[in-house]
Design an enzyme around this catalytic site. Structure first.
Site, PDB file in Angstrom:
ATOM      1  N   ASP A   1      -3.727  -3.223  12.514  1.00 54.52           N
ATOM      2  CA  ASP A   1      -3.687  -3.834  11.175  1.00 54.52           C
ATOM      3  C   ASP A   1      -4.279  -5.235  11.210  1.00 54.52           C
ATOM      4  OD1 ASP A   1      -2.419  -1.565  10.278  1.00 54.52           O
ATOM      5  OD2 ASP A   1      -0.405  -2.447  10.244  1.00 54.52           O
TER       6      ASP A   1
ATOM      7  N   HIS B   1      -2.535   2.282  16.313  1.00 60.47           N
ATOM      8  CA  HIS B   1      -1.780   3.412  15.758  1.00 60.47           C
ATOM      9  C   HIS B   1      -2.668   4.241  14.829  1.00 60.47           C
ATOM     10  CE1 HIS B   1      -1.481   0.112  12.872  1.00 60.47           C
ATOM     11  NE2 HIS B   1      -1.187   0.989  11.933  1.00 60.47           N
TER      12      HIS B   1
ATOM     13  N   LYS C   1       0.863  -1.174   0.000  1.00 60.46           N
ATOM     14  CA  LYS C   1       0.000   0.000   0.000  1.00 60.46           C
ATOM     15  C   LYS C   1       0.903   1.228   0.000  1.00 60.46           C
ATOM     16  CE  LYS C   1      -3.655   2.360   2.608  1.00 60.46           C
ATOM     17  NZ  LYS C   1      -4.139   2.668   3.969  1.00 60.46           N
TER      18      LYS C   1
END
Length: 343
Positions: A221, A275, A200
């Protein structure tokens, strides 16, 4: 219907000193309010050229249990290759919009150039455009979603994929050993040779009100691991001790995130890192995460040996370690997560 790209909105917003309301986060998310200012968090930095492998295993294991994130240096990917990767990605995003739109996402694929990624909470949007495409294994690659321009894009990304596989193999081995397993066990449980490497590129254009907006909202994630190359513009933040902290940038280091699947496989011993990403008023921030993901049909759950091991060690102590996570196919996990459904 033409999709509104953040890059285009950023150009319009430059002179206005304001941003559209759908990019203004609530007060509990605004970086100006929620960031612990004046402190740059020095997440663990691990030197992979350290001659004592046991030390590396210990450091990686501790960082994965306590932080869920660490940086590695002397990892074997040359500075020159990292610079080339950054350059071709930057060149793609500097092409005219009609050129970028040639590889726009379709409804049935995550791959391609796009803006929206998942269900938006309260209709709020991230200040970011992105490009997704798989870089490994060869059987998973669809070159339709790889930029034709710049011409060196494909060659650079193929070279990066090849060298990155060496780094990820080491990561899997060290993480396995840190759990008391054999070197290859975590990788095998996660999908082995069929693990998908999803590139990405995040493109965060300058934002007139970086105090109000986020690039990517707070999340963990979905991957097993994420291996990320940032550019030099500060933006990655980690949640720790009830505050958000900037993560210190180290040139040519790789940032490793423990993802949800590693947390599940380790039965919670390793922690998926929470995050988010902030944006900059003057400069474009970019990052190149590669998500290491199980193949869609692959079933993921806690590695039985870890659950059983807990039972053997703790039997009779009232501390039997049970499986803390459901076992399910990766594609079902992704569906639930993207649609904000309970796991």
């Amino acid at each position: 219907m033409e999709v509104e790209r953040v890059q285009a909105i950023a150009s319009l917003s430059k002179t206005l000193h304001t941003i559209p309301s759908e990019y203004i986060r609530s007060e509990k998310e605004q970086p100006a309010i929620t960031t612990f200012h004046g402190v740059v968090l020095e997440v663990p930095v691990i030197d992979l050229s350290e001659p004592n492998q046991d030390n590396i295993v210990k450091q990686i294991s501790e960082a994965s249990r306590d932080w869920g994130i660490f940086q590695v240096v002397n990892h074997g990917i040359t500075n020159e290759l990292i610079s080339k990767l950054q350059q071709v990605g930057k060149e793609f995003f500097e092409l005219p919009q009609e050129e970028r739109e040639k590889i726009a996402k379709t409804d049935d694929s995550i791959e391609g150039y796009g803006t929206k990624l998942q269900k938006e909470v309260e209709g709020k949007k991230g200040w970011v455009d992105h490009l997704f495409h798989k870089i490994w294994p060869p059987s998973a690659i669809n070159y339709q979603f790889w930029p034709k321009n710049p011409p060196s894009y494909r060659e650079t990304n193929e070279e990066y994929a090849e060298t990155l596989r060496g780094v990820s193999k080491k990561m899997f081995d060290y993480l396995s050993l840190g759990l008391g397993l054999e070197a290859g066990e975590l990788e095998k449980a996660a999908g082995g040779d069929d693990i998908v490497y999803l590139m990405k590129i995040n493109y965060y254009p300058p934002c007139p009100r970086p105090d109000l907006a986020l690039g990517v909202v707070a999340h963990t994630d979905m991957s097993i691991l994420t291996i990320l190359v940032p550019n030099e513009v500060q933006g990655l933040q980690v949640f720790r001790d009830d505050f958000w902290y900037d993560v210190k940038y180290i040139p040519n280091a790789l940032i490793i995130h423990i993802g949800d699947q590693a947390e599940i496989l380790s039965n919670g011993k390793y922690k998926s890192v929470f995050h988010r990403t902030t944006v900059n008023k003057e400069q474009t921030r970019m990052s190149w995460p590669v998500f290491l993901e199980p193949p869609p049909e692959h079933v993921v759950g806690p590695i039985p040996k870890l659950v059983n091991k807990g039972n053997e060690e703790n039997s009779g102590k009232g501390e039997e370690e049970t499986s803390k996570y459901k076992t399910k196919s990766y594609k079902d996990y992704v569906y639930c997560k993207l649609n904000k459904l309970p796991q």
